[in-house]
Design a protein around this motif. Structure first.
Motif, PDB file in Angstrom:
ATOM      1  N   GLY A  68     -19.707 -45.895  10.260  1.00 28.48           N
ATOM      2  CA  GLY A  68     -19.114 -46.345   9.108  1.00 28.48           C
ATOM      3  C   GLY A  68     -18.099 -45.447   8.158  1.00 28.48           C
ATOM      4  N   GLY A 108     -14.204 -45.682   8.006  1.00 33.04           N
ATOM      5  CA  GLY A 108     -13.648 -45.563   6.717  1.00 33.04           C
ATOM      6  C   GLY A 108     -12.432 -44.574   6.858  1.00 33.04           C
ATOM      7  N   ARG A 167      -8.581 -45.054   5.800  1.00 30.13           N
ATOM      8  CA  ARG A 167      -7.942 -44.265   4.726  1.00 30.13           C
ATOM      9  C   ARG A 167      -6.770 -43.466   5.252  1.00 30.13           C
ATOM     10  N   VAL A 182     -16.598 -52.674   5.784  1.00 32.84           N
ATOM     11  CA  VAL A 182     -15.570 -51.710   5.177  1.00 32.84           C
ATOM     12  C   VAL A 182     -14.802 -52.205   4.162  1.00 32.84           C
ATOM     13  N   GLY A 215     -12.587 -51.590   0.366  1.00 35.42           N
ATOM     14  CA  GLY A 215     -11.814 -50.501  -0.477  1.00 35.42           C
ATOM     15  C   GLY A 215     -10.489 -51.258  -1.348  1.00 35.42           C
ATOM     16  N   VAL A 237     -12.398 -46.231   0.008  1.00 37.19           N
ATOM     17  CA  VAL A 237     -12.804 -46.866   1.000  1.00 37.19           C
ATOM     18  C   VAL A 237     -14.210 -46.624   1.287  1.00 37.19           C
ATOM     19  N   ASP A 238     -14.994 -47.772   1.521  1.00 34.90           N
ATOM     20  CA  ASP A 238     -16.611 -47.489   1.309  1.00 34.90           C
ATOM     21  C   ASP A 238     -16.900 -48.306   2.710  1.00 34.90           C
ATOM     22  N   ALA A 239     -18.025 -47.874   3.457  1.00 32.67           N
ATOM     23  CA  ALA A 239     -18.464 -48.762   4.431  1.00 32.67           C
ATOM     24  C   ALA A 239     -20.102 -48.911   3.999  1.00 32.67           C
TER      25      ALA A 239
END
Length: 196
Positions: free
Chosen positions: A104, A108, A112, A166, A168, A177-179
């Motif tokens: 993840g 991410g 990004r 994912v 964001g 961005v976050d997983a």
């Protein structure tokens, strides 16, 4: 005579019901107690414990100095739970753990890096962000982009069937961005609706 029989039959119902309740309790085992343990029996033979399923161990991912620690809010210094937070916990995404967390973080980072040139150029739209994300190899059906306020575009990518996700936001100032591993109520990557 009929009344006497009904009354006699009715007197047996209560003792039979009590006997059935007592018999139903025999042979049960309390949660956490091993078979064969108790005040009158000796210790359980070795090898009888059943291993509980464990979560994947977190370890440092490439580019990290140490694995994260999860604060679970328990322990002697824990504060009582906030009822609002407790009632809305179903909206908190599940953390990725183990290798899935590293995957993840890597995904991410790729997202990004791909979106940064678009962010710096400005004037981006949900269609621009969709184009960049599908250019990374994500199928169009797995990518959702949307206007997220003035000058901001949000996105959500469903990666795999596990699911892991994912998400964001792209703004003129930053790309976040976050997983994560979906939501506890099983709605997949989409935030759940409703609650109590």
């Amino acid at each position: 005579m009929t009344t006497h029989r009904k009354r006699a039959a009715g007197l047996w119902v209560l003792p039979c019901a009590v006997l059935l309740l007592l018999a139903a309790g025999c042979g049960t085992q309390r949660a956490g107690a091993a078979a064969g343990t108790g005040p009158s029996s000796g210790p359980a033979p070795s090898g009888t414990a059943v291993a509980a399923p464990s979560a994947p161990a977190d370890f440092p991912c490439p580019g990290e100095s140490s694995a994260p620690t999860a604060a679970d809010g328990s322990g002697p210094d824990a504060t009582p739970p906030d009822r609002y937070a407790e009632n809305h916990a179903f909206r908190i995404p599940l953390r990725l753990q183990g290798q899935a967390r590293c995957d993840g973080l890597a995904a991410g980072g790729r997202v990004r890096d791909a979106l940064e040139p678009l962010r710096r150029s400005g004037g981006f739209t949900p269609a621009h962000v969709q184009s960049v994300l599908t250019g990374l190899g994500y199928p169009p059906a797995a990518v959702r982009t949307y206007q997220n306020g003035p000058g901001a575009v949000g996105f959500l990518i469903v990666v795999g069937a596990s699911p892991w996700c994912v998400e964001g936001t792209l703004t003129g100032a930053s790309t976040t961005v976050d997983a994560f591993g979906g939501y506890p109520d099983g709605t997949g990557c989409e935030p759940p609706r409703g609650g109590h």
